[in-house]
Scaffold this active site. Structure first.
Site, PDB file in Angstrom:
ATOM      1  N   LYS A   3       1.088  -0.910   0.114  1.00 28.13           N
ATOM      2  CA  LYS A   3       0.035   0.049  -0.088  1.00 28.13           C
ATOM      3  C   LYS A   3       0.950   1.461  -0.059  1.00 28.13           C
ATOM      4  O   LYS A   3       2.486   1.504  -0.111  1.00 28.13           O
ATOM      5  CB  LYS A   3      -1.010  -0.181   1.682  1.00 28.13           C
ATOM      6  CG  LYS A   3      -0.317   0.019   2.457  1.00 28.13           C
ATOM      7  CD  LYS A   3      -0.711   0.209   3.793  1.00 28.13           C
ATOM      8  CE  LYS A   3       0.048   0.348   5.145  1.00 28.13           C
ATOM      9  NZ  LYS A   3      -0.443  -0.658   6.064  1.00 28.13           N
ATOM     10  N   ARG A 101      -9.086   0.546  16.455  1.00 27.59           N
ATOM     11  CA  ARG A 101      -9.445   0.435  14.816  1.00 27.59           C
ATOM     12  C   ARG A 101     -10.120   0.019  14.366  1.00 27.59           C
ATOM     13  O   ARG A 101     -11.785   0.350  14.190  1.00 27.59           O
ATOM     14  CB  ARG A 101      -8.049   0.760  14.571  1.00 27.59           C
ATOM     15  CG  ARG A 101      -7.810   2.452  13.282  1.00 27.59           C
ATOM     16  CD  ARG A 101      -6.930   2.275  12.827  1.00 27.59           C
ATOM     17  NE  ARG A 101      -6.417   0.946  11.901  1.00 27.59           N
ATOM     18  CZ  ARG A 101      -4.940   1.278  11.390  1.00 27.59           C
ATOM     19  NH1 ARG A 101      -4.644   1.986  11.400  1.00 27.59           N
ATOM     20  NH2 ARG A 101      -4.924   0.002  11.129  1.00 27.59           N
ATOM     21  N   TYR A 233      15.452  32.861   4.079  1.00 28.74           N
ATOM     22  CA  TYR A 233      14.461  32.806   4.520  1.00 28.74           C
ATOM     23  C   TYR A 233      14.105  33.249   6.180  1.00 28.74           C
ATOM     24  O   TYR A 233      14.864  32.775   6.690  1.00 28.74           O
ATOM     25  CB  TYR A 233      12.785  32.004   4.045  1.00 28.74           C
ATOM     26  CG  TYR A 233      12.711  32.022   2.645  1.00 28.74           C
ATOM     27  CD1 TYR A 233      11.988  33.533   2.341  1.00 28.74           C
ATOM     28  CD2 TYR A 233      12.290  31.219   1.878  1.00 28.74           C
ATOM     29  CE1 TYR A 233      11.494  34.330   1.041  1.00 28.74           C
ATOM     30  CE2 TYR A 233      11.917  31.083   0.899  1.00 28.74           C
ATOM     31  CZ  TYR A 233      11.315  32.539   0.667  1.00 28.74           C
ATOM     32  OH  TYR A 233      11.099  32.396  -1.016  1.00 28.74           O
ATOM     33  N   MET A 281      11.120  25.681  -0.866  1.00 26.94           N
ATOM     34  CA  MET A 281      10.200  24.866  -1.536  1.00 26.94           C
ATOM     35  C   MET A 281      10.898  24.248  -2.441  1.00 26.94           C
ATOM     36  O   MET A 281      10.782  23.099  -2.653  1.00 26.94           O
ATOM     37  CB  MET A 281       9.370  26.083  -2.689  1.00 26.94           C
ATOM     38  CG  MET A 281       8.461  24.986  -3.142  1.00 26.94           C
ATOM     39  SD  MET A 281       7.359  26.180  -3.673  1.00 26.94           S
ATOM     40  CE  MET A 281       5.773  26.927  -3.095  1.00 26.94           C
TER      41      MET A 281
END
Ligand SMILES: *Cc1c(COP(=O)(O)O)cnc(C)c1O
Length: 342
Positions: A3, A101, A233, A281
């Site tokens: 998965k 769960r 930054y 980014m």
């Protein structure tokens, strides 16, 4: 377990490789993943672990996927569809034996088994549970859960076919609790070379696992700056000495999260070097002052080995305050993958 795109490693490529190695079945979370595997010619049984809904039942039959039932929602639909198609569909029942769960409570198991037995077109292929603390070799939880699960199964004996598959071991169960292996194991993280308990597992387990994923980039600029230069930054890092800064085109967009700023280490020419300044980014900076002859184009390894050094997903997970699973999913699923035959 493949998965989450095989924990970031690429579901179809991994399934193909694992199929060659002889695995018996695959587990995915969602129907769409199962369909994708079938479309890539994976023929082993595929379990849809997160459960199914009546509206997706036709795909189950069309793609010959095995539903994991978490309650009785789909039973009537499954039976009707199977009868219409003159098929018998194998189902696995997921019980909540202590995970807290998904799945039906242990007490409700006899009832659903009774219903399954009474419905045409449905065969009980297996009963499964999931373990919440098998990543801790010293926790009592796993043994307790295993006992109550087994006790309840004994009470359901009259509903259990002879070829029933019982399974509850994830990687933790597989590595640390032999008694949970039963008829089938469902390793996930360990397939990809990591332990469910991270660093502890790597240091203490007798089983040696080799990490599969490596994440590397190339330096696009090397820059000499004087002492007292604020970097990037917010200037969250200011150089204390004349420094050489290497910049790579990787940032939080690529899963190299901002919270790694001033924490993570990378590898350049076989040396560990620290990130400096904000990871942005698309760009990350490393202080390579102490490494000789660093040039644009040099490889910078963010995860994996270079020379004699290694950065593991467990190291990165510590810096990110998370677990290796999340690191692998992030890096793997947000970047280009290249497979290396060994
Ligand atoms: C993901 C998953 C696993 C594998 O867990 P790991 O800790 O990665 O080995 C096993 N069983 C189920 C039901 C899962 O969803």
């Amino acid at each position: 377990m493949v998965k989450a795109d095989a924990y970031g490693h690429g579901m179809t490529a991994c399934a193909r490789a694992l199929s060659k190695l002889g695995v018996d079945c695959f587990g995915v979370a969602e129907m769409a993943e199962g369909i994708k595997l079938r479309e890539h010619n994976i023929h082993e049984p595929i379990f849809i672990m997160a459960g199914v809904l009546p509206l997706t039942i036709t795909s189950l039959f069309e793609y010959k996927l095995t539903p994991v039932l978490v309650d009785d929602t789909c039973l009537q639909h499954l039976s009707r569809e199977a009868v219409q198609r003159s098929r018998v569909i194998s189902v696995h029942v997921k019980v909540d034996a202590g995970m807290g769960r998904q799945g039906l409570l242990l007490a409700d198991l006899p009832h659903i088994l009774h219903v399954i037995k009474s419905l045409p077109g449905i065969a009980l292929g297996g009963i499964m549970a999931h373990l919440p603390m098998a990543d801790d070799p010293f926790s009592d939880s796993t043994a307790t859960i295993f006992t109550s699960f087994s006790d309840q199964l004994k009470k359901c004996q009259k509903y259990l076919p002879p070829d029933l598959q019982i399974h509850l071991a994830n990687s933790g169960g597989t590595l640390y609790f032999n008694q949970t292996h039963c008829d089938m194991i469902r390793p996930g993280i360990s397939l990809y070379g990591y332990y469910p308990d991270g660093h502890n597992g790597r240091q203490q387990s007798r089983v040696h696992l080799q990490p599969v994923m490596r994440f590397s980039s190339r330096i696009i600029q090397v820059k000499d700056v004087p002492a007292g230069t604020g970097l990037g930054y917010g200037h969250i890092f200011t150089t204390q000495r004349p420094s050489k800064i290497a910049i790579i085109p990787v940032g939080y967009e690529d899963g190299y999260l901002r919270c790694l700023s001033n924490k993570a280490m990378g590898l350049v020419q076989g040396y560990k070097v620290p990130t400096v300044g904000r990871i942005s980014m698309n760009l990350t900076m490393f202080d390579v002052t102490e490494v000789d002859n660093v040039c644009p184009g040099d490889e910078c390894v963010l995860l994996g080995q270079q020379g004699h050094e290694e950065i593991t997903a467990d190291d990165i997970a510590c810096w990110m305050e998370t677990i290796n699973y999340e690191v692998l999913c992030l890096f793997g699923n947000l970047n280009n993958r290249v497979y290396v035959e060994q």
